[in-house]
Design a protein around this motif. Structure first.
Motif, PDB file in Angstrom:
ATOM      1  N   GLU A  12       0.969  -1.117   0.081  1.00 44.56           N
ATOM      2  CA  GLU A  12      -0.072   0.092  -0.024  1.00 44.56           C
ATOM      3  C   GLU A  12       0.787   1.122  -0.036  1.00 44.56           C
ATOM      4  OE1 GLU A  12       0.532  -0.998   4.294  1.00 44.56           O
ATOM      5  OE2 GLU A  12       0.030  -2.223   2.550  1.00 44.56           O
ATOM      6  N   LEU A  13       1.944   1.188   0.412  1.00 47.60           N
ATOM      7  CA  LEU A  13       2.975   2.262   0.472  1.00 47.60           C
ATOM      8  C   LEU A  13       3.881   2.443  -0.875  1.00 47.60           C
ATOM      9  CD1 LEU A  13       4.275   2.398   4.133  1.00 47.60           C
ATOM     10  CD2 LEU A  13       2.581   3.679   3.233  1.00 47.60           C
ATOM     11  N   PHE A  14       4.006   1.295  -1.817  1.00 44.31           N
ATOM     12  CA  PHE A  14       4.847   1.481  -2.756  1.00 44.31           C
ATOM     13  C   PHE A  14       4.123   0.825  -3.995  1.00 44.31           C
ATOM     14  CE2 PHE A  14       7.602   1.204   0.913  1.00 44.31           C
ATOM     15  CZ  PHE A  14       8.420   2.188   0.454  1.00 44.31           C
ATOM     16  N   PRO A  15       2.911   1.324  -4.287  1.00 47.55           N
ATOM     17  CA  PRO A  15       2.113   0.844  -5.286  1.00 47.55           C
ATOM     18  C   PRO A  15       3.022   0.802  -6.638  1.00 47.55           C
ATOM     19  CG  PRO A  15       1.348   2.919  -4.813  1.00 47.55           C
ATOM     20  CD  PRO A  15       2.192   2.582  -3.925  1.00 47.55           C
ATOM     21  N   GLY A  16       3.089  -0.017  -7.639  1.00 48.66           N
ATOM     22  CA  GLY A  16       3.785  -0.223  -8.612  1.00 48.66           C
ATOM     23  C   GLY A  16       5.307  -0.543  -8.785  1.00 48.66           C
ATOM     24  N   ILE A  17       5.601  -0.547  -7.661  1.00 47.03           N
ATOM     25  CA  ILE A  17       7.322  -0.275  -7.597  1.00 47.03           C
ATOM     26  C   ILE A  17       8.034  -1.767  -8.367  1.00 47.03           C
ATOM     27  CG2 ILE A  17       7.448  -1.812  -5.346  1.00 47.03           C
ATOM     28  CD1 ILE A  17       9.870   0.280  -4.789  1.00 47.03           C
ATOM     29  N   GLU A  18       7.006  -2.725  -8.223  1.00 40.29           N
ATOM     30  CA  GLU A  18       7.460  -4.078  -9.013  1.00 40.29           C
ATOM     31  C   GLU A  18       7.480  -3.868 -10.530  1.00 40.29           C
ATOM     32  OE1 GLU A  18       3.286  -4.263  -8.783  1.00 40.29           O
ATOM     33  OE2 GLU A  18       4.519  -3.746  -7.501  1.00 40.29           O
ATOM     34  N   LYS A  19       6.852  -2.883 -11.012  1.00 41.69           N
ATOM     35  CA  LYS A  19       6.899  -2.391 -12.421  1.00 41.69           C
ATOM     36  C   LYS A  19       7.646  -1.446 -12.869  1.00 41.69           C
ATOM     37  CE  LYS A  19       1.969  -3.154 -12.573  1.00 41.69           C
ATOM     38  NZ  LYS A  19       0.376  -2.713 -12.469  1.00 41.69           N
ATOM     39  N   LEU A  20       8.692  -0.863 -12.076  1.00 46.54           N
ATOM     40  CA  LEU A  20       9.444   0.017 -12.567  1.00 46.54           C
ATOM     41  C   LEU A  20      10.884  -0.531 -13.195  1.00 46.54           C
ATOM     42  CD1 LEU A  20       9.776   2.348  -9.213  1.00 46.54           C
ATOM     43  CD2 LEU A  20       8.529   2.594 -11.535  1.00 46.54           C
ATOM     44  N   GLY A  21      10.862  -1.574 -13.184  1.00 48.87           N
ATOM     45  CA  GLY A  21      12.223  -2.252 -13.899  1.00 48.87           C
ATOM     46  C   GLY A  21      13.379  -2.363 -13.069  1.00 48.87           C
ATOM     47  N   GLU A  22      14.525  -1.973 -13.573  1.00 50.72           N
ATOM     48  CA  GLU A  22      15.949  -2.016 -13.063  1.00 50.72           C
ATOM     49  C   GLU A  22      15.644  -0.723 -11.757  1.00 50.72           C
ATOM     50  OE1 GLU A  22      20.517  -1.475 -13.429  1.00 50.72           O
ATOM     51  OE2 GLU A  22      19.247  -2.557 -15.132  1.00 50.72           O
ATOM     52  N   LEU A  23      15.840  -1.312 -10.492  1.00 49.09           N
ATOM     53  CA  LEU A  23      15.983  -0.066  -9.512  1.00 49.09           C
ATOM     54  C   LEU A  23      17.137   0.334  -9.121  1.00 49.09           C
ATOM     55  CD1 LEU A  23      13.537  -2.233  -6.910  1.00 49.09           C
ATOM     56  CD2 LEU A  23      13.024  -0.345  -8.592  1.00 49.09           C
ATOM     57  N   PRO A  24      17.398   1.556  -8.855  1.00 52.65           N
ATOM     58  CA  PRO A  24      18.879   2.327  -8.335  1.00 52.65           C
ATOM     59  C   PRO A  24      19.302   1.591  -7.143  1.00 52.65           C
ATOM     60  CG  PRO A  24      17.040   3.508  -7.798  1.00 52.65           C
ATOM     61  CD  PRO A  24      16.340   2.449  -8.609  1.00 52.65           C
ATOM     62  N   ASN A  25      20.578   1.897  -7.165  1.00 55.24           N
ATOM     63  CA  ASN A  25      21.334   1.247  -5.798  1.00 55.24           C
ATOM     64  C   ASN A  25      20.770   2.050  -4.531  1.00 55.24           C
ATOM     65  OD1 ASN A  25      23.003  -0.348  -6.854  1.00 55.24           O
ATOM     66  ND2 ASN A  25      24.656   0.914  -7.561  1.00 55.24           N
ATOM     67  N   SER A  26      20.508   3.354  -4.846  1.00 50.47           N
ATOM     68  CA  SER A  26      19.864   4.090  -3.552  1.00 50.47           C
ATOM     69  C   SER A  26      18.363   4.051  -3.638  1.00 50.47           C
ATOM     70  CB  SER A  26      20.418   5.552  -3.895  1.00 50.47           C
ATOM     71  OG  SER A  26      19.770   6.446  -2.669  1.00 50.47           O
ATOM     72  N   LEU A  27      17.844   3.042  -2.917  1.00 51.27           N
ATOM     73  CA  LEU A  27      16.360   2.867  -2.796  1.00 51.27           C
ATOM     74  C   LEU A  27      15.722   4.017  -1.944  1.00 51.27           C
ATOM     75  CD1 LEU A  27      16.194  -0.983  -2.584  1.00 51.27           C
ATOM     76  CD2 LEU A  27      15.509   0.430  -4.551  1.00 51.27           C
ATOM     77  N   TYR A  28      16.316   4.363  -0.930  1.00 50.10           N
ATOM     78  CA  TYR A  28      15.759   5.374  -0.121  1.00 50.10           C
ATOM     79  C   TYR A  28      15.371   6.596  -0.593  1.00 50.10           C
ATOM     80  CZ  TYR A  28      16.834   1.880   3.725  1.00 50.10           C
ATOM     81  OH  TYR A  28      17.019   0.718   4.437  1.00 50.10           O
ATOM     82  N   SER A  29      16.141   6.941  -1.849  1.00 48.98           N
ATOM     83  CA  SER A  29      15.947   8.154  -2.488  1.00 48.98           C
ATOM     84  C   SER A  29      14.817   7.940  -3.453  1.00 48.98           C
ATOM     85  CB  SER A  29      17.108   8.568  -3.422  1.00 48.98           C
ATOM     86  OG  SER A  29      18.272   8.845  -2.477  1.00 48.98           O
ATOM     87  N   LEU A  30      14.623   6.632  -3.896  1.00 45.38           N
ATOM     88  CA  LEU A  30      13.454   6.510  -4.783  1.00 45.38           C
ATOM     89  C   LEU A  30      12.225   6.144  -4.083  1.00 45.38           C
ATOM     90  CD1 LEU A  30      12.147   5.328  -7.388  1.00 45.38           C
ATOM     91  CD2 LEU A  30      12.517   2.900  -6.466  1.00 45.38           C
ATOM     92  N   TYR A  31      12.336   5.589  -2.574  1.00 40.38           N
ATOM     93  CA  TYR A  31      11.215   5.652  -1.699  1.00 40.38           C
ATOM     94  C   TYR A  31      10.496   7.205  -1.534  1.00 40.38           C
ATOM     95  CZ  TYR A  31      12.696   0.980  -0.455  1.00 40.38           C
ATOM     96  OH  TYR A  31      13.084  -0.550  -0.349  1.00 40.38           O
ATOM     97  N   GLN A  32      11.477   7.857  -1.441  1.00 44.54           N
ATOM     98  CA  GLN A  32      11.137   9.328  -0.734  1.00 44.54           C
ATOM     99  C   GLN A  32      10.565  10.051  -2.189  1.00 44.54           C
ATOM    100  OE1 GLN A  32      14.401  12.034   0.590  1.00 44.54           O
ATOM    101  NE2 GLN A  32      12.608  13.214   1.684  1.00 44.54           N
ATOM    102  N   SER A  33      11.283  10.160  -3.314  1.00 47.06           N
ATOM    103  CA  SER A  33      11.020  10.887  -4.386  1.00 47.06           C
ATOM    104  C   SER A  33       9.810  10.343  -5.215  1.00 47.06           C
ATOM    105  CB  SER A  33      11.965  10.962  -5.475  1.00 47.06           C
ATOM    106  OG  SER A  33      12.461   9.643  -5.898  1.00 47.06           O
ATOM    107  N   LYS A  34       9.545   9.062  -5.289  1.00 47.68           N
ATOM    108  CA  LYS A  34       8.477   8.542  -5.993  1.00 47.68           C
ATOM    109  C   LYS A  34       7.400   8.020  -4.934  1.00 47.68           C
ATOM    110  CE  LYS A  34       7.498   5.705  -9.770  1.00 47.68           C
ATOM    111  NZ  LYS A  34       6.535   6.491 -10.617  1.00 47.68           N
ATOM    112  N   PHE A  35       7.473   7.771  -3.967  1.00 46.21           N
ATOM    113  CA  PHE A  35       6.557   7.230  -3.110  1.00 46.21           C
ATOM    114  C   PHE A  35       6.057   8.111  -1.992  1.00 46.21           C
ATOM    115  CE2 PHE A  35       8.288   3.621  -5.412  1.00 46.21           C
ATOM    116  CZ  PHE A  35       7.169   3.439  -6.110  1.00 46.21           C
ATOM    117  N   GLY A  36       7.107   8.960  -1.563  1.00 46.55           N
ATOM    118  CA  GLY A  36       6.787  10.012  -0.384  1.00 46.55           C
ATOM    119  C   GLY A  36       6.899   9.429   0.776  1.00 46.55           C
ATOM    120  N   VAL A  37       7.819   8.295   1.045  1.00 51.90           N
ATOM    121  CA  VAL A  37       8.249   7.528   2.243  1.00 51.90           C
ATOM    122  C   VAL A  37       9.784   7.922   2.500  1.00 51.90           C
ATOM    123  CG1 VAL A  37       8.786   5.392   3.131  1.00 51.90           C
ATOM    124  CG2 VAL A  37       6.542   5.640   1.639  1.00 51.90           C
TER     125      VAL A  37
END
Length: 105
Positions: free
Chosen positions: A16-41
Motif C-alpha cells: 500500500e505504500l509502494f504501489p507499482g514499484i515492481e513495475k519500475l524495472g531496474e531499481l537504483p542502488n539508492s532505494l531510499y531516494s527512490l522511496y522518498q521521491s516516487k512514493f513520499g516515504v
C-alpha cells in the motif's frame, strides 16, 4: 562491483505504500531516494543485525561465491515516521574480498 556480483538481496515492502514499484524495472542502488521521491516515504532510521554464515548453493548461483564459504548476512529493518516499519531487507554479501561499510543519513 566492477561487473562482479557481490550482494544478493531480498526486500519486502508494504504494497500500500509502494504501489507499482515492481513495475519500475531496474531499481537504483539508492532505494531510499527512490522511496522518498516516487512514493513520499522518508526513511528515518534503520536497525541492522549482522551475522556470519556459510554460503548456500543459491549464493553460489547468484553471486558466484563457493558453497560453504563464509558470507556476511545483514538483516535490516527500515523505519519511517511515525515509527512505521516500511522495509525488511536480507542481504547476503561476499566476504572473500569485500568490506561492509555504510553511512546512512
Amino acid at each position: 562491483l566492477e561487473g562482479v556480483p557481490a550482494v544478493r538481496e531480498h526486500i519486502v515492502l508494504p504494497a500500500e505504500l509502494f504501489p507499482g514499484i515492481e513495475k519500475l524495472g531496474e531499481l537504483p542502488n539508492s532505494l531510499y531516494s527512490l522511496y522518498q521521491s516516487k512514493f513520499g516515504v522518508t526513511i528515518m532510521t534503520t536497525h541492522e543485525e549482522l551475522s556470519a554464515q556459510l554460503a548456500t548453493s543459491d549464493d553460489h548461483r547468484q553471486i558466484g561465491i563457493e558453497t560453504g564459504s563464509p558470507i556476511l548476512v545483514i538483516d535490516r529493518v527500515a523505519v519511517c515516521l511515525p515509527e512505521r516499519k516500511v522495509e525488511w531487507r536480507m542481504s547476503r554479501v561476499r566476504s572473500d574480498n569485500l568490506v561492509y561499510a555504510i553511512t546512512l543519513t
